[in-house]
Design an enzyme around this catalytic site. Structure first.
Site, mmCIF file in Angstrom:
data_model
loop_
_atom_site.group_PDB
_atom_site.id
_atom_site.type_symbol
_atom_site.label_atom_id
_atom_site.label_comp_id
_atom_site.label_asym_id
_atom_site.label_seq_id
_atom_site.Cartn_x
_atom_site.Cartn_y
_atom_site.Cartn_z
ATOM 1 N N ASP A 126 0.572 3.944 1.584
ATOM 2 C CA ASP A 126 0.596 4.731 2.825
ATOM 3 C C ASP A 126 1.283 4.018 3.984
ATOM 4 O O ASP A 126 1.121 4.413 5.133
ATOM 5 C CB ASP A 126 -0.838 5.131 3.215
ATOM 6 C CG ASP A 126 -1.793 3.945 3.254
ATOM 7 O OD1 ASP A 126 -1.322 2.789 3.186
ATOM 8 O OD2 ASP A 126 -3.013 4.176 3.349
ATOM 9 N N ASP B 253 0.858 -1.179 0.000
ATOM 10 C CA ASP B 253 0.000 0.000 0.000
ATOM 11 C C ASP B 253 0.901 1.238 0.000
ATOM 12 O O ASP B 253 2.015 1.200 0.534
ATOM 13 C CB ASP B 253 -0.880 0.012 1.257
ATOM 14 C CG ASP B 253 -2.048 -0.970 1.129
ATOM 15 O OD1 ASP B 253 -2.173 -1.615 0.074
ATOM 16 O OD2 ASP B 253 -2.823 -1.079 2.091
ATOM 17 N N ARG C 106 -11.365 8.021 4.168
ATOM 18 C CA ARG C 106 -11.715 7.027 3.152
ATOM 19 C C ARG C 106 -11.742 7.696 1.773
ATOM 20 O O ARG C 106 -12.228 8.824 1.636
ATOM 21 C CB ARG C 106 -13.097 6.435 3.458
ATOM 22 C CG ARG C 106 -13.419 5.218 2.635
ATOM 23 C CD ARG C 106 -14.710 4.593 3.073
ATOM 24 N NE ARG C 106 -14.610 3.934 4.377
ATOM 25 C CZ ARG C 106 -13.985 2.779 4.593
ATOM 26 N NH1 ARG C 106 -13.412 2.145 3.597
ATOM 27 N NH2 ARG C 106 -13.944 2.259 5.797
ATOM 28 N N GLU D 45 -10.208 -8.508 -0.085
ATOM 29 C CA GLU D 45 -9.301 -9.083 -1.103
ATOM 30 C C GLU D 45 -8.052 -9.681 -0.463
ATOM 31 O O GLU D 45 -7.561 -10.729 -0.908
ATOM 32 C CB GLU D 45 -8.942 -8.033 -2.177
ATOM 33 C CG GLU D 45 -7.816 -7.060 -1.871
ATOM 34 C CD GLU D 45 -8.077 -6.131 -0.712
ATOM 35 O OE1 GLU D 45 -9.252 -5.938 -0.349
ATOM 36 O OE2 GLU D 45 -7.103 -5.586 -0.157
ATOM 37 N N ASP D 46 -7.582 -9.066 0.629
ATOM 38 C CA ASP D 46 -6.398 -9.615 1.306
ATOM 39 C C ASP D 46 -6.729 -10.923 2.014
ATOM 40 O O ASP D 46 -5.914 -11.846 2.074
ATOM 41 C CB ASP D 46 -5.790 -8.593 2.282
ATOM 42 C CG ASP D 46 -6.828 -7.922 3.173
ATOM 43 O OD1 ASP D 46 -8.043 -8.122 2.960
ATOM 44 O OD2 ASP D 46 -6.431 -7.213 4.106
ATOM 45 N N TRP E 25 -13.606 -1.470 -0.933
ATOM 46 C CA TRP E 25 -12.704 -1.774 0.179
ATOM 47 C C TRP E 25 -13.010 -3.138 0.838
ATOM 48 O O TRP E 25 -14.151 -3.485 1.066
ATOM 49 C CB TRP E 25 -12.802 -0.675 1.245
ATOM 50 C CG TRP E 25 -11.898 -0.945 2.404
ATOM 51 C CD1 TRP E 25 -10.595 -0.583 2.513
ATOM 52 C CD2 TRP E 25 -12.221 -1.679 3.574
ATOM 53 N NE1 TRP E 25 -10.080 -1.051 3.687
ATOM 54 C CE2 TRP E 25 -11.059 -1.728 4.365
ATOM 55 C CE3 TRP E 25 -13.379 -2.311 4.036
ATOM 56 C CZ2 TRP E 25 -11.011 -2.364 5.593
ATOM 57 C CZ3 TRP E 25 -13.325 -2.955 5.267
ATOM 58 C CH2 TRP E 25 -12.158 -2.966 6.032
ATOM 59 N N MET F 132 1.364 4.119 9.331
ATOM 60 C CA MET F 132 0.461 4.402 8.211
ATOM 61 C C MET F 132 0.197 5.907 8.163
ATOM 62 O O MET F 132 0.022 6.527 9.214
ATOM 63 C CB MET F 132 -0.863 3.667 8.398
ATOM 64 C CG MET F 132 -1.692 3.633 7.138
ATOM 65 S SD MET F 132 -3.375 3.089 7.414
ATOM 66 C CE MET F 132 -4.137 4.639 7.847
ATOM 67 N N HIS G 297 -5.401 9.013 6.829
ATOM 68 C CA HIS G 297 -6.181 9.594 5.727
ATOM 69 C C HIS G 297 -7.651 9.247 5.890
ATOM 70 O O HIS G 297 -8.005 8.331 6.632
ATOM 71 C CB HIS G 297 -5.671 9.057 4.380
ATOM 72 C CG HIS G 297 -5.828 7.559 4.252
ATOM 73 N ND1 HIS G 297 -6.954 6.966 3.752
ATOM 74 C CD2 HIS G 297 -4.996 6.544 4.586
ATOM 75 C CE1 HIS G 297 -6.805 5.644 3.776
ATOM 76 N NE2 HIS G 297 -5.634 5.359 4.281
HETATM 77 N N1 UDH Z 1 -5.559 3.266 -2.849
HETATM 78 C C1 UDH Z 1 -5.293 4.409 -3.621
HETATM 79 N N2 UDH Z 1 -6.310 5.231 -3.935
HETATM 80 C C2 UDH Z 1 -7.592 4.999 -3.532
HETATM 81 C C3 UDH Z 1 -7.844 3.865 -2.751
HETATM 82 C C4 UDH Z 1 -6.810 3.022 -2.415
HETATM 83 O O1 UDH Z 1 -4.162 4.664 -3.995
HETATM 84 O O2 UDH Z 1 -8.474 5.801 -3.874
HETATM 85 C C5 UDH Z 1 -4.456 2.309 -2.622
HETATM 86 C C6 UDH Z 1 -3.379 2.844 -1.709
HETATM 87 O O3 UDH Z 1 -2.162 2.229 -2.048
HETATM 88 C C7 UDH Z 1 -3.868 2.385 -0.361
HETATM 89 C C8 UDH Z 1 -4.359 0.996 -0.707
HETATM 90 O O4 UDH Z 1 -4.937 1.138 -1.976
HETATM 91 O O5 UDH Z 1 -2.844 2.398 0.588
HETATM 92 C C9 UDH Z 1 -5.320 0.407 0.305
HETATM 93 O O6 UDH Z 1 -6.523 1.138 0.289
HETATM 94 P P1 UDH Z 1 -7.234 1.829 1.527
HETATM 95 O O7 UDH Z 1 -6.550 3.113 1.811
HETATM 96 O O8 UDH Z 1 -8.670 1.889 1.207
HETATM 97 O O9 UDH Z 1 -7.083 0.945 2.760
HETATM 98 P P2 UDH Z 1 -6.875 1.437 4.163
HETATM 99 O O10 UDH Z 1 -7.165 0.229 4.979
HETATM 100 O O11 UDH Z 1 -7.978 2.577 4.485
HETATM 101 O O12 UDH Z 1 -5.564 2.117 4.275
HETATM 102 C C10 UDH Z 1 -9.320 2.262 4.656
HETATM 103 C C11 UDH Z 1 -10.137 3.496 4.896
HETATM 104 C C12 UDH Z 1 -9.784 4.132 6.174
HETATM 105 C C13 UDH Z 1 -10.779 5.163 6.548
HETATM 106 C C14 UDH Z 1 -10.366 5.835 7.788
HETATM 107 C C15 UDH Z 1 -11.297 6.913 8.178
HETATM 108 N N3 UDH Z 1 -10.771 7.607 9.316
HETATM 109 C C1 NGS Z 2 -10.755 -6.799 7.723
HETATM 110 C C2 NGS Z 2 -10.938 -6.740 6.224
HETATM 111 C C3 NGS Z 2 -9.602 -6.705 5.534
HETATM 112 C C4 NGS Z 2 -8.819 -5.484 6.047
HETATM 113 C C5 NGS Z 2 -8.706 -5.586 7.559
HETATM 114 C C6 NGS Z 2 -8.008 -4.387 8.148
HETATM 115 O O1 NGS Z 2 -11.992 -6.793 8.358
HETATM 116 O O2 NGS Z 2 -9.792 -6.590 4.147
HETATM 117 O O3 NGS Z 2 -10.010 -5.661 8.136
HETATM 118 O O4 NGS Z 2 -8.643 -3.251 7.726
HETATM 119 N N1 NGS Z 2 -11.710 -7.928 5.800
HETATM 120 C C7 NGS Z 2 -12.998 -7.892 5.513
HETATM 121 O O5 NGS Z 2 -13.654 -6.887 5.554
HETATM 122 C C8 NGS Z 2 -13.638 -9.193 5.114
HETATM 123 S S1 NGS Z 2 -8.126 -1.828 8.103
HETATM 124 O O6 NGS Z 2 -8.314 -1.657 9.504
HETATM 125 O O7 NGS Z 2 -6.713 -1.770 7.709
HETATM 126 O O8 NGS Z 2 -8.886 -0.836 7.322
HETATM 127 O O9 NGS Z 2 -7.549 -5.417 5.465
#
Ligand code: UDH
Ligand code: NGS
Length: 360
Positions: A213, A211, A308, A276-277, A273, A303, A306
């Protein structure tokens, strides 16, 4: 009575003085403690922005210019083709790079410019390619980053990771896979695209999926592959430096090419979101593989906070899909991947590939 009073006053004075001395001592101890700690942090931070050659010579790259460096074109890092390192009679790099420095300070409140990162990493060639000149790297690693509109995060990633990856003595290239358009984001499909596109460039034997970030806080967390698939971001600040659950495989992971191919790559059908992992974890488990991880200490990472992103809402189908990985994985994966490459830019610090991956 008359003789008792001065003695009471003297006792009181004596105790007050003692208290003042103890407080002063405490104050000085706390000040010294925090001062020494800040020195440690500053030192670690400086180390992260330095690269050392195999003889241990340190070339400071803070702020750009580096003393007594050969010009970039004389370095091995910029070669786009599979140049035979063995032909240059290079010894294999050691299992543990002597250039590692350990824990690093990671701070997202500092200004970072791509120009400065470029200047600070003169050995990194076009497309974000590098290989050590002092020895033959043990692995050829493609680092694949799923991406859309996260330029500020990418700057930090490049700023922190290039010095780390060079100290890890890897032969690597950085591939940013940029999803074109406004459709729902699809992380796993972009990672599959990264695999295909990176392999067109070079005979990589290891893939690191990261990722944009996530930044490691210790350069002993090696961005390479192991005999089992590796989960690298095991100890994230946002989870209180713990693994959120045992099967968690999100954030940063690595796989040998054959490990990746044996699970038919990643699913192409997780739009939005989440999940997939977990599907990737299920794929690996179904093929009898286990997950290798660094220790919680070495695996610490930060991290970049950011909100959503637009068009990356939680995917309501994710729970149903991860319940059926074993049935779907042979049909949905690298073998069935289809996308349209719109552009490939060989930029100074990374290769940017913009793709149309369709929509749900
Ligand atoms: N990513 C992008 N652009 C996007 C979405 C995702 O570049 O519009 C890439 C980026 O590399 C990111 C990765 O996909 O680090 C994972 O996506 P994510 O940012 O959706 O996953 P994460 O778990 O955040 O980091 C989830 C949303 C958190 C919301 C928090 C609200 N306070
Ligand atoms: C789980 C998600 C994963 C995700 C993990 C951490 O619940 O994809 O949380 O998320 N699985 C499902 O939703 C089935 S996080 O806190 O980084 O946004 O990677």
């Amino acid at each position: 009575m008359a003789s008792a009073e001065p003695s009471v006053n003297f006792n009181l004075l004596h105790r007050t003085c003692k208290l003042v001395v103890v407080l002063c001592f405490l104050h000085i101890s706390v000040t010294v403690f925090f001062y020494v700690r800040s020195l440690d942090i500053r030192f670690a931070f400086a180390q992260n922005q330095q690269s050392r050659d195999a003889t241990g010579t340190v070339g400071s790259t803070i702020g750009g210019t580096r003393a007594a460096e050969p010009p970039p074109e004389a370095e091995a890092g910029g070669e786009a083709e599979d140049e035979p390192a063995a032909g240059r009679n290079l010894k294999k790099c050691p299992q543990t790079s002597p250039l590692l420095v350990g824990p690093l300070r990671v701070d997202f409140n500092i200004p970072v410019s791509l120009d400065a990162v470029e200047k600070a990493n003169p050995r990194v060639g076009p497309g974000g390619r590098y290989k050590p000149k002092e020895c033959q790297a043990l692995q050829k690693v493609a680092i694949v980053i799923p991406f859309r509109e996260r330029d500020q995060h990418l700057k930090f990633w490049l700023f922190y990771l290039h010095p780390i990856l060079q100290r890890q003595q890897l032969d690597y290239g950085v591939y940013v896979i940029n999803q074109d358009g406004e459709e729902t984001f699809n992380r796993a499909k972009l990672l599959n695209v990264g695999y295909v596109e990176a392999m067109k460039d070079y005979d990589y034997d290891c893939l690191v999926f990261s990722d944009v970030d996530l930044i490691p806080m210790d350069d002993r967390n090696i961005y390479k592959c192991f005999s089992q698939p590796r989960h690298l971001s095991v100890s994230m600040d946002k989870f209180g430096f713990r693994l959120p659950y045992k099967q968690y495989f999100g954030g940063v992971s690595s796989m040998m090419k054959d490990q990746y191919l044996s699970i038919n790559g990643f699913p192409n059908d997780y739009w939005g979101w989440g999940g997939e992992d977990d599907d990737i974890y299920n794929r690996l488990a179904s093929k009898g593989m286990s997950i290798s991880r660094p220790s919680g200490e070495v695996g610490k990472c930060r991290m970049i906070r950011h909100e959503r992103d637009k068009q990356n809402e939680p995917n309501p189908q994710r729970f149903d899909r991860i319940a059926h990985t074993r049935e779907t994985m042979s049909k949905d994966g690298i073998k069935s991947l289809s996308y349209k490459r719109l552009s490939k830019e060989t930029l100074p610090l990374y290769t940017k590939i913009t793709v149309d991956i369709g929509k749900p």
